[in-house]
Write an enzyme that holds these catalytic residues in place. Structure first.
Site, PDB file in Angstrom:
ATOM      1  N   GLY A   1      66.945  53.491  16.246  1.00 36.36           N
ATOM      2  CA  GLY A   1      67.806  53.107  17.367  1.00 36.36           C
ATOM      3  C   GLY A   1      67.122  53.360  18.684  1.00 36.36           C
TER       4      GLY A   1
ATOM      5  N   PRO B   1      76.924  63.369  22.944  1.00 39.14           N
ATOM      6  CA  PRO B   1      76.379  64.615  22.397  1.00 39.14           C
ATOM      7  C   PRO B   1      76.860  65.865  23.118  1.00 39.14           C
ATOM      8  CG  PRO B   1      74.621  63.066  23.003  1.00 39.14           C
ATOM      9  CD  PRO B   1      75.897  62.535  23.560  1.00 39.14           C
TER      10      PRO B   1
ATOM     11  N   GLU C   1      56.408  56.811  10.677  1.00 36.86           N
ATOM     12  CA  GLU C   1      56.707  56.603   9.267  1.00 36.86           C
ATOM     13  C   GLU C   1      58.122  56.067   9.160  1.00 36.86           C
ATOM     14  OE1 GLU C   1      56.212  59.482   5.638  1.00 36.86           O
ATOM     15  OE2 GLU C   1      55.471  60.522   7.409  1.00 36.86           O
TER      16      GLU C   1
END
Ligand SMILES: [Zn+2]
Length: 165
Positions: free
Chosen positions: A68, A104, A132
Site C-alpha cells: 500500500g 493510528p 521481497e
C-alpha cells in the site's frame, strides 16, 4: 511544521479558528488545516495466506507489511490501492471491499484505508518500496510485521479463517 505562509510568505502562528487552535497566517487568510493524509493497505488472499511485502524504505526497513501507500493527487482511493499493489508486488488485483478506515493515533497524521482485493493476474515480483514479496500463511507469519494496524488487520483476517474481517 510550517515555518511561513505558503501564499504570502509572512509569518504563521497558532490562532483560534473554528473552535480549535490552528496554524494560520498572520497577514492573509491562509489556514494550515493539516488534515490527515489517506494511505491504502490491501489484503490479498492467495494460496491460503496473505501477500506481504518486505520494506526497503524507512521507516521499518526489512520489516513486512501489507502492500500500500499514499494516494496520488486526484486519484480514486481504490485505484490507488490497486496501483500500489501492482507497483510493489507485480500483482494485478481487483478491490472487492473496504474493510475499514482507521487512524493510528500517537500523532501520526494519516488514515489507513484497508481494502480486500482479489488476485486477477500478473507475476509476483518485488518492485518499488519492496525488497521481497511473498505469501504467508497464519502459521508462518514473520515476527517483524510493522505498523500496529496492519498487524491487527492481518490477525483479524486469519481469526476469521480467511474471511474478510
Ligand atoms: Zn499569508
Amino acid at each position: 511544521m510550517l515555518k511561513c505562509c505558503p501564499l504570502c510568505a509572512n509569518s504563521v502562528r497558532l490562532l483560534a479558528i473554528g473552535g480549535r487552535d490552528r496554524i494560520a497566517c498572520t497577514s492573509c487568510e491562509f489556514v494550515h488545516w493539516d488534515n490527515p493524509k489517506p494511505v491504502t493497505a490491501t489484503l490479498i488472499p492467495m494460496d491460503g495466506g496473505l501477500v506481504l511485502v518486505r520494506r526497503n524504505v524507512e521507516p521499518f526497513v526489512d520489516d513486512w507489511c501489507l502492500p500500500g501507500g499514499f494516494i496520488e493527487a486526484r486519484e480514486c482511493p481504490e485505484e490507488a490501492a490497486m496501483r500500489e499493489v501492482l507497483e510493489e508486488t507485480g500483482l494485478e488485483v481487483q478491490v472487492k471491499s473496504i474493510l475499514g478506515a482507521h487512524s493510528p493515533g500517537r500523532g501520526i497524521n494519516v488514515i489507513i484505508l484497508f481494502y480486500l482485493a482479489e488476485f486477477v493476474g500478473g507475476t509476483m515480483k518485488p518492485g518499488d518500496d519492496a525488497s521481497e514479496v511473498r505469501v504467508f500463511k497464519e502459521r508462518d507469519l514473520p515476527k517483524n510485521v510493522c505498523f500496529d494496524l496492519h498487524r491487527k488487520m492481518i490477525r483479524k483476517y486469519f481469526e476469521g479463517n480467511g474471511r474478510a474481517p
